[in-house]
Design an enzyme around this catalytic site. Structure first.
Site, PDB file in Angstrom:
ATOM      1  N   SER A  19      59.579-163.338 -13.233  1.00  0.00           N
ATOM      2  CA  SER A  19      58.452-162.708 -13.925  1.00  0.00           C
ATOM      3  C   SER A  19      58.240-163.243 -15.341  1.00  0.00           C
ATOM      4  CB  SER A  19      58.672-161.195 -14.009  1.00  0.00           C
ATOM      5  OG  SER A  19      57.655-160.624 -14.804  1.00  0.00           O
ATOM      6  N   SER A  21      56.342-161.418 -17.417  1.00  0.00           N
ATOM      7  CA  SER A  21      55.977-160.244 -18.227  1.00  0.00           C
ATOM      8  C   SER A  21      56.870-160.068 -19.457  1.00  0.00           C
ATOM      9  CB  SER A  21      55.999-158.981 -17.367  1.00  0.00           C
ATOM     10  OG  SER A  21      54.932-159.039 -16.450  1.00  0.00           O
ATOM     11  N   LYS A  70      55.107-151.096  -5.535  1.00  0.00           N
ATOM     12  CA  LYS A  70      53.815-150.622  -6.041  1.00  0.00           C
ATOM     13  C   LYS A  70      53.252-149.416  -5.279  1.00  0.00           C
ATOM     14  CE  LYS A  70      51.844-154.597  -8.387  1.00  0.00           C
ATOM     15  NZ  LYS A  70      50.627-155.400  -8.521  1.00  0.00           N
ATOM     16  N   ASN A  91      50.881-149.985 -11.043  1.00  0.00           N
ATOM     17  CA  ASN A  91      51.650-151.036 -11.732  1.00  0.00           C
ATOM     18  C   ASN A  91      52.139-150.642 -13.120  1.00  0.00           C
ATOM     19  OD1 ASN A  91      49.355-151.320 -13.326  1.00  0.00           O
ATOM     20  ND2 ASN A  91      49.345-153.544 -13.221  1.00  0.00           N
ATOM     21  N   ASP A 107      45.389-153.702 -12.915  1.00  0.00           N
ATOM     22  CA  ASP A 107      45.006-154.999 -12.318  1.00  0.00           C
ATOM     23  C   ASP A 107      43.493-155.238 -12.280  1.00  0.00           C
ATOM     24  OD1 ASP A 107      47.545-155.971 -11.920  1.00  0.00           O
ATOM     25  OD2 ASP A 107      47.706-155.253  -9.870  1.00  0.00           O
ATOM     26  N   GLY A 252      44.979-167.850 -13.202  1.00  0.00           N
ATOM     27  CA  GLY A 252      45.544-166.501 -13.122  1.00  0.00           C
ATOM     28  C   GLY A 252      46.214-166.016 -14.387  1.00  0.00           C
TER      29      GLY A 252
HETATM   30  P1  NAP Z   1      49.946-160.292  -0.466  1.00  0.00           P
HETATM   31  O1  NAP Z   1      49.711-158.840  -0.474  1.00  0.00           O
HETATM   32  O2  NAP Z   1      51.122-160.863   0.221  1.00  0.00           O
HETATM   33  O3  NAP Z   1      48.604-160.982   0.125  1.00  0.00           O
HETATM   34  C1  NAP Z   1      48.495-162.364   0.282  1.00  0.00           C
HETATM   35  C2  NAP Z   1      47.290-162.702   1.152  1.00  0.00           C
HETATM   36  O4  NAP Z   1      47.276-164.122   1.285  1.00  0.00           O
HETATM   37  C3  NAP Z   1      47.374-162.136   2.572  1.00  0.00           C
HETATM   38  O5  NAP Z   1      46.073-161.909   3.067  1.00  0.00           O
HETATM   39  C4  NAP Z   1      48.054-163.282   3.324  1.00  0.00           C
HETATM   40  O6  NAP Z   1      47.782-163.293   4.710  1.00  0.00           O
HETATM   41  C5  NAP Z   1      47.391-164.475   2.679  1.00  0.00           C
HETATM   42  N1  NAP Z   1      48.206-165.676   2.843  1.00  0.00           N
HETATM   43  C6  NAP Z   1      49.528-165.822   2.611  1.00  0.00           C
HETATM   44  N2  NAP Z   1      49.931-167.082   2.888  1.00  0.00           N
HETATM   45  C7  NAP Z   1      48.828-167.736   3.317  1.00  0.00           C
HETATM   46  C8  NAP Z   1      48.593-169.057   3.786  1.00  0.00           C
HETATM   47  N3  NAP Z   1      49.560-169.972   3.825  1.00  0.00           N
HETATM   48  N4  NAP Z   1      47.325-169.393   4.164  1.00  0.00           N
HETATM   49  C9  NAP Z   1      46.339-168.464   4.122  1.00  0.00           C
HETATM   50  N5  NAP Z   1      46.494-167.196   3.716  1.00  0.00           N
HETATM   51  C10 NAP Z   1      47.727-166.829   3.304  1.00  0.00           C
HETATM   52  O7  NAP Z   1      50.052-160.854  -1.949  1.00  0.00           O
HETATM   53  P2  NAP Z   1      49.232-160.313  -3.240  1.00  0.00           P
HETATM   54  O8  NAP Z   1      50.018-159.288  -3.919  1.00  0.00           O
HETATM   55  O9  NAP Z   1      47.848-160.037  -2.803  1.00  0.00           O
HETATM   56  O10 NAP Z   1      49.277-161.612  -4.191  1.00  0.00           O
HETATM   57  C11 NAP Z   1      48.592-162.768  -3.804  1.00  0.00           C
HETATM   58  C12 NAP Z   1      48.670-163.841  -4.901  1.00  0.00           C
HETATM   59  O11 NAP Z   1      48.019-163.394  -6.081  1.00  0.00           O
HETATM   60  C13 NAP Z   1      50.094-164.221  -5.306  1.00  0.00           C
HETATM   61  O12 NAP Z   1      50.126-165.608  -5.506  1.00  0.00           O
HETATM   62  C14 NAP Z   1      50.275-163.500  -6.619  1.00  0.00           C
HETATM   63  O13 NAP Z   1      51.190-164.161  -7.487  1.00  0.00           O
HETATM   64  C15 NAP Z   1      48.868-163.571  -7.196  1.00  0.00           C
HETATM   65  N6  NAP Z   1      48.602-162.483  -8.161  1.00  0.00           N
HETATM   66  C16 NAP Z   1      48.347-162.836  -9.452  1.00  0.00           C
HETATM   67  C17 NAP Z   1      48.069-161.858 -10.377  1.00  0.00           C
HETATM   68  C18 NAP Z   1      47.774-162.247 -11.799  1.00  0.00           C
HETATM   69  O14 NAP Z   1      47.879-161.385 -12.685  1.00  0.00           O
HETATM   70  N7  NAP Z   1      47.365-163.455 -12.063  1.00  0.00           N
HETATM   71  C19 NAP Z   1      48.070-160.501  -9.993  1.00  0.00           C
HETATM   72  C20 NAP Z   1      48.334-160.180  -8.655  1.00  0.00           C
HETATM   73  C21 NAP Z   1      48.604-161.191  -7.747  1.00  0.00           C
HETATM   74  P3  NAP Z   1      48.880-162.750   5.735  1.00  0.00           P
HETATM   75  O15 NAP Z   1      48.807-161.256   5.672  1.00  0.00           O
HETATM   76  O16 NAP Z   1      48.453-163.306   7.057  1.00  0.00           O
HETATM   77  O17 NAP Z   1      50.215-163.284   5.288  1.00  0.00           O
END
Ligand code: NAP
Length: 286
Positions: A19, A21, A70, A91, A107, A252
């Site tokens: 992290s 943070s 979460k 969060n 978020d 991001g």
């Molecule tokens: P999550 O709940 O695991 O959701 C990920 C999504 O992406 C799901 O729909 C998943 O599909 C899909 N996915 C995973 N691997 C894939 C692949 N190889 N090809 C196509 N689709 C794929 O994760 P999340 O919490 O939403 O986070 C997602 C991303 O956002 C992470 O990289 C995280 O670090 C980033 N994020 C950034 C911030 C920020 O502040 N910048 C905040 C939150 C999240 P499946 O269900 O089929 O696996």
């Protein structure tokens, strides 16, 4: 200086060692001159209740909650903000006057921060992925009055659930990534947001892939803003390709910092830290 009067704020998750943070939050606390430090604490599922109850009794002034807790913290909070309820995810926590946890989710505010001045009302958007972050993104785009929000996912069941979840608020369009209509949507889109983890730096090797593969991006053109929620590497392969095609890009890091600024404000009842204080600390670290 850390002294015997210093209190703390903690990030609770598992794992937490990756992290960023602590880097940006300690820079913010130092800027505010508060006698507080921010630390990351790994916590297993079975210990969550014990940890949260123990922290009520000591000099803990607030918490951030991350994966996988979460949703699980809902049962341990006595006050939950409307936005956390709507997103089904928490969060940020602080203790209320009764020494009980009061919870919110920052978020959505974090996500919209870099978009606020871009006049996106009535514009067309696409979200890639249908996981947890997609929920905040959808809510953010609804708040910004986008006319069309299409979610493209590889996962039919989470896609259907997401659409159902926002049913009463907005008619989302959902399609699978191999649907032919995707190219038409990409050509027309004013904004595309990647919420899949594809392109994220992983330990051991540099990931150079694009969400849904290279061919998926053939219709992308310069009028589209591309926002990748991933912040490491910077730029991501998707943002590199988008910049090459002449698109405006947003990484991001902006969301990460902005949601952190909102958490600080929640813990301190409204204190504000300039964006650059936290982002400079991160850029120096990365
Ligand atoms: P999550 O709940 O695991 O959701 C990920 C999504 O992406 C799901 O729909 C998943 O599909 C899909 N996915 C995973 N691997 C894939 C692949 N190889 N090809 C196509 N689709 C794929 O994760 P999340 O919490 O939403 O986070 C997602 C991303 O956002 C992470 O990289 C995280 O670090 C980033 N994020 C950034 C911030 C920020 O502040 N910048 C905040 C939150 C999240 P499946 O269900 O089929 O696996």
């Amino acid at each position: 200086m850390i002294s015997s009067k210093t209190s703390f704020i903690a990030l609770i998750g598992n794992p937490v060692s990756h992290s960023l943070s602590p880097i940006m939050q300690n820079a913010a606390l130092q800027y505010l001159g508060l006698d507080l430090i921010y630390i990351a604490i790994p916590c297993k599922d079975e210990d969550l209740e014990l940890v949260l109850n123990s922290f009520k009794k000591i000099n803990c002034k607030g918490l951030n909650i991350t994966i996988p807790h979460k949703e699980k913290v809902f049962n341990l909070c006595s006050e939950i903000s409307p936005i956390a309820n709507k997103l089904k995810a928490i969060n940020t926590l602080k203790l209320n006057s009764k020494k009980e946890w009061s919870a919110t989710n920052t978020d959505v505010e974090g996500f919209v921060y870099p978009l606020k001045n871009l006049n996106l009302a009535k514009k067309k958007s696409i979200i890639l992925g249908s996981g947890g972050a997609a929920r905040s993104v959808i809510q953010g785009l609804i708040n910004l009055n986008l006319s069309t929000i299409s979610v493209i996912s590889r996962n039919k069941s989470s896609l259907d659930e997401l659409i159902k979840n926002f049913d009463s608020q907005f008619q989302l369009q959902g399609l699978l990534n191999n649907d032919d209509q995707a190219q038409f949507l990409i050509r027309e889109a004013d904004l595309i947001v990647n919420t899949t983890p594809v392109g994220m730096k992983t330990t051991g090797y540099e990931n150079i892939v694009l969400p849904y593969g290279e061919a998926f991006w053939r219709s992308l053109n310069s009028k589209t803003i591309v926002y990748d929620l991933i912040y490491n590497p910077a730029p991501t392969p998707l943002l590199k390709l988008s910049a090459k095609k002449g698109c405006m890009t947003i990484d991001g890091l902006e969301m990460l910092v902005a949601q952190g600024m909102k958490s600080i404000s929640f813990w301190t009842d409204g204190l504000e830290v300039p964006f650059h204080v936290m982002s400079d600390a991160l850029k120096k670290y990365l």
